[in-house]
Scaffold this active site. Structure first.
Site, PDB file in Angstrom:
ATOM      1  N   ARG A  29       0.710  -1.292  -0.031  1.00 37.82           N
ATOM      2  CA  ARG A  29      -0.095   0.224   0.039  1.00 37.82           C
ATOM      3  C   ARG A  29       0.762   1.227   0.150  1.00 37.82           C
ATOM      4  O   ARG A  29       0.323   2.183  -0.730  1.00 37.82           O
ATOM      5  CB  ARG A  29      -1.151   0.063   1.212  1.00 37.82           C
ATOM      6  CG  ARG A  29      -1.951  -1.160   1.060  1.00 37.82           C
ATOM      7  CD  ARG A  29      -1.980  -1.572   2.441  1.00 37.82           C
ATOM      8  NE  ARG A  29      -3.399  -2.926   1.917  1.00 37.82           N
ATOM      9  CZ  ARG A  29      -3.574  -3.901   1.826  1.00 37.82           C
ATOM     10  NH1 ARG A  29      -2.553  -4.211   1.104  1.00 37.82           N
ATOM     11  NH2 ARG A  29      -4.944  -4.414   1.578  1.00 37.82           N
ATOM     12  N   GLN A 181      -8.181  -7.564  -0.113  1.00 37.78           N
ATOM     13  CA  GLN A 181      -7.773  -7.402  -1.416  1.00 37.78           C
ATOM     14  C   GLN A 181      -9.034  -6.790  -2.303  1.00 37.78           C
ATOM     15  O   GLN A 181      -8.709  -5.995  -3.155  1.00 37.78           O
ATOM     16  CB  GLN A 181      -7.337  -8.800  -1.957  1.00 37.78           C
ATOM     17  CG  GLN A 181      -5.586  -8.993  -1.263  1.00 37.78           C
ATOM     18  CD  GLN A 181      -5.423 -10.455  -1.850  1.00 37.78           C
ATOM     19  OE1 GLN A 181      -5.510 -11.024  -2.782  1.00 37.78           O
ATOM     20  NE2 GLN A 181      -4.214 -11.017  -1.300  1.00 37.78           N
ATOM     21  N   ASP A 330      -3.998 -15.719   7.291  1.00 37.54           N
ATOM     22  CA  ASP A 330      -2.739 -15.578   6.741  1.00 37.54           C
ATOM     23  C   ASP A 330      -2.017 -16.837   8.253  1.00 37.54           C
ATOM     24  O   ASP A 330      -0.121 -17.318   7.483  1.00 37.54           O
ATOM     25  CB  ASP A 330      -1.808 -14.438   6.329  1.00 37.54           C
ATOM     26  CG  ASP A 330      -2.054 -13.729   5.042  1.00 37.54           C
ATOM     27  OD1 ASP A 330      -2.776 -14.668   4.484  1.00 37.54           O
ATOM     28  OD2 ASP A 330      -1.499 -13.203   5.095  1.00 37.54           O
ATOM     29  N   ARG A 404       3.909 -20.127   3.179  1.00 35.82           N
ATOM     30  CA  ARG A 404       3.819 -20.096   4.814  1.00 35.82           C
ATOM     31  C   ARG A 404       3.391 -21.811   5.252  1.00 35.82           C
ATOM     32  O   ARG A 404       3.831 -22.099   6.277  1.00 35.82           O
ATOM     33  CB  ARG A 404       2.220 -19.716   4.920  1.00 35.82           C
ATOM     34  CG  ARG A 404       2.221 -17.458   4.313  1.00 35.82           C
ATOM     35  CD  ARG A 404       0.990 -17.022   5.500  1.00 35.82           C
ATOM     36  NE  ARG A 404       0.984 -15.867   4.904  1.00 35.82           N
ATOM     37  CZ  ARG A 404       1.773 -15.236   4.946  1.00 35.82           C
ATOM     38  NH1 ARG A 404       2.473 -14.801   5.583  1.00 35.82           N
ATOM     39  NH2 ARG A 404       1.149 -13.691   3.653  1.00 35.82           N
TER      40      ARG A 404
HETATM   41  C1  S3P Z   1      -3.747  -9.148   1.626  1.00 34.76           C
HETATM   42  C2  S3P Z   1      -5.563  -9.638   1.936  1.00 34.76           C
HETATM   43  C3  S3P Z   1      -5.291 -11.308   2.215  1.00 34.76           C
HETATM   44  C4  S3P Z   1      -4.206 -11.476   2.459  1.00 34.76           C
HETATM   45  C5  S3P Z   1      -3.037 -11.497   1.930  1.00 34.76           C
HETATM   46  C6  S3P Z   1      -2.977 -10.418   2.105  1.00 34.76           C
HETATM   47  C7  S3P Z   1      -3.475  -7.948   1.825  1.00 34.76           C
HETATM   48  O1  S3P Z   1      -5.865 -11.044   1.168  1.00 34.76           O
HETATM   49  O2  S3P Z   1      -4.353 -12.843   2.608  1.00 34.76           O
HETATM   50  O3  S3P Z   1      -1.746 -12.592   2.218  1.00 34.76           O
HETATM   51  O4  S3P Z   1      -2.853  -6.898   1.578  1.00 34.76           O
HETATM   52  O5  S3P Z   1      -4.586  -7.362   1.539  1.00 34.76           O
HETATM   53  P1  S3P Z   1      -7.381 -12.038   0.639  1.00 34.76           P
HETATM   54  O6  S3P Z   1      -7.931  -9.840   1.014  1.00 34.76           O
HETATM   55  O7  S3P Z   1      -8.003 -12.444  -0.141  1.00 34.76           O
HETATM   56  O8  S3P Z   1      -8.328 -12.195   2.046  1.00 34.76           O
END
Ligand code: S3P
Length: 449
Positions: A29, A181, A330, A404
């Protein structure tokens, strides 16, 4: 492709105080927003995990100037919200779903066409979750039909161009999944939209995007699990900024759990981000009775930071489910390692999202646990694990290209009755390039072949 050979710790405890890489989610970000800002930004404590580097390269390819000042500091000269230029080649997101999904939100609003590609693992991941709501606000996006899920799409994605003079429209979207995401892609597209963006998710996912937008003066309001962005009257200009990225709670979890399950151990991780949307694993550990202490160290870039110490003490199996799961999404693989060393049964539910991560983490964890001689049962949305005493069966584990899974197997391997081999471990560099060195510094013996 590297193989790890993890030697049993035997009676050696893990002891020490270590840093972890900077937070991968915040890093993505910071790079994205710095590239869309006016003027210069400085990103400090940046740890060059491969996923973050994919985002940096994509932004460079569209005109942002991203330069290394020193090993952990980047200077970014942004293009402004409307200054991105067409990339010459496809944007390679590597293994990073966050890069691809967040970028799709930005690219959907551009008047140039772009193509997003990824590695073998990313090329299997579902993209309709971002494509459908973006299409609903006028975006033009094409993908490849998903080989297993009818109606879904996988990369490569062809995005845009939005016909000149056309803008993305307002959007009211209730997401069926709690996904940062998806939320972030929609909010990023909302920066360019004509009208309001309203997004709601079933339970709260990580909120780094909202925090950063807020800090940059984007007109955003959150109520519970809903967020609204109304750009009416907003200048569309975000100022350059300086950010010190906190340590990654997801990376820290591997180190903390390794200490919690190993007799005599005591390990401290400094400067860890403790945003409550990320600390489900700490709550799980407490709930199981594992040794954990969190000492707050204030805020960094609008994110709480703490020093976390973990130690071994007997733990018990628990039920993990509900709103806790997105806040530990995660960390579920490493929570399984905690469950292996806890007394009794641990049940993980409501975690179907694990099936669409870098690998199908439900199926992969069941495969890993059984290889170590642990009794477990696969559920559609999780797994049931029977805690086990004594050394684990030495295993040969194929990581399936999932960082992971590789790191969880390495932590479990410390408890084998003989060395454990984990193949296909280059993927660890996507999130925790110094993982092996960090465990070695605490007393573990791991060879890299
Ligand atoms: C993340 C959101 C998560 C996470 C990924 C990083 C992010 O995914 O599992 O490792 O930085 O927005 P999802 O949005 O698909 O849950």
């Amino acid at each position: 492709m590297s193989t790890l050979v993890v030697h049993p710790l035997g009676k050696t405890p893990l002891v020490g105080s270590v840093p972890v890489p900077s937070d991968k989610s915040i890093g993505h970000r910071a790079l994205l927003f710095a590239s869309l800002c006016e003027g210069e930004s400085e990103i400090r404590s940046f740890s060059h995990g491969e996923d973050n580097v994919s985002t940096a390269n994509a932004m460079r390819a569209m005109g942002a100037v991203v330069e290394d000042v020193d090993k952990t500091t980047l200077k970014v000269k942004g293009t402004g919200l409307f200054g991105l230029r067409a990339p010459k080649d496809a944007l390679d997101c590597g293994n990073s779903g966050t890069t691809m999904r967040l970028l799709t939100g930005v690219l959907a609003a551009q008047t140039f066409a772009s193509k997003l590609v990824g590695d073998a693992s990313l090329s299997r991941r579902p993209m309709m979750r971002v494509v459908a709501p973006l299409r609903a606000r006028g975006a033009i996006i094409e993908g490849t039909p998903h080989p297993k899920k009818e109606g879904d799409l996988t990369p490569p994605l062809l995005v845009g161009p939005l016909p000149s003079g056309k803008e993305l429209s307002e959007l009211e979207y209730e997401s069926p999944v709690a996904s940062a995401q998806v939320k972030s892609a929609i909010l990023l597209s909302g920066l360019y939209a004509h009208g309001t963006t309203w997004f709601k998710e079933p339970t709260l996912s990580r909120d780094h995007t909202e925090r950063m937008m807020h800090a940059l003066g984007v007109p955003l309001r959150t109520v519970g699990t809903a967020v609204e962005l109304d750009p009416a009257g907003w200048s569309g200009k975000m100022p350059g900024f300086a950010i010190d990225i906190p340590g990654d709670a997801s990376a820290a979890a591997f180190i903390l759990v390794a200490a919690q399950i190993t007799e005599g151990s005591r390990v401290t991780v400094r400067g860890v981000g403790t945003n409550p949307t990320r600390t489900g694993i700490l709550e799980i550990a407490r709930h199981m009775g594992a040794g954990i202490e969190v000492v707050p160290q204030g805020d960094q870039a609008g994110e709480p930071v703490a020093e976390i110490t973990a130690w071994h003490q007997p733990a018990r199996g628990v039920l993990i489910g509900g709103e806790l799961v997105p806040r530990a999404i995660d960390e579920i693989p490493i929570a399984c390692a905690l469950a292996v060393r806890a007394a009794g049964e641990t049940t993980i539910r409501d975690a179907e999202e694990l099936r669409v991560k870098e690998s199908d983490r439900v199926a992969t964890m069941v495969h890993v646990l059984r290889a170590f001689g642990v009794a477990c049962e696969e559920l559609p949305d999780g797994l049931v694990i029977q805690g086990r005493e004594g050394p684990l069966t030495p295993a040969t584990i194929e990581s399936r290209g999932d960082h992971r899974i590789a790191m969880t197997a390495a932590v479990l391997g410390l408890h084998g009755s003989a060395p454990t081999r984990i193949t296909d471990c280059d993927c660890i560099a996507t999130s925790f390039p110094r993982f092996v060195g960090t465990l070695r510094a605490l007393g573990a013996r791991i060879d890299v072949e």
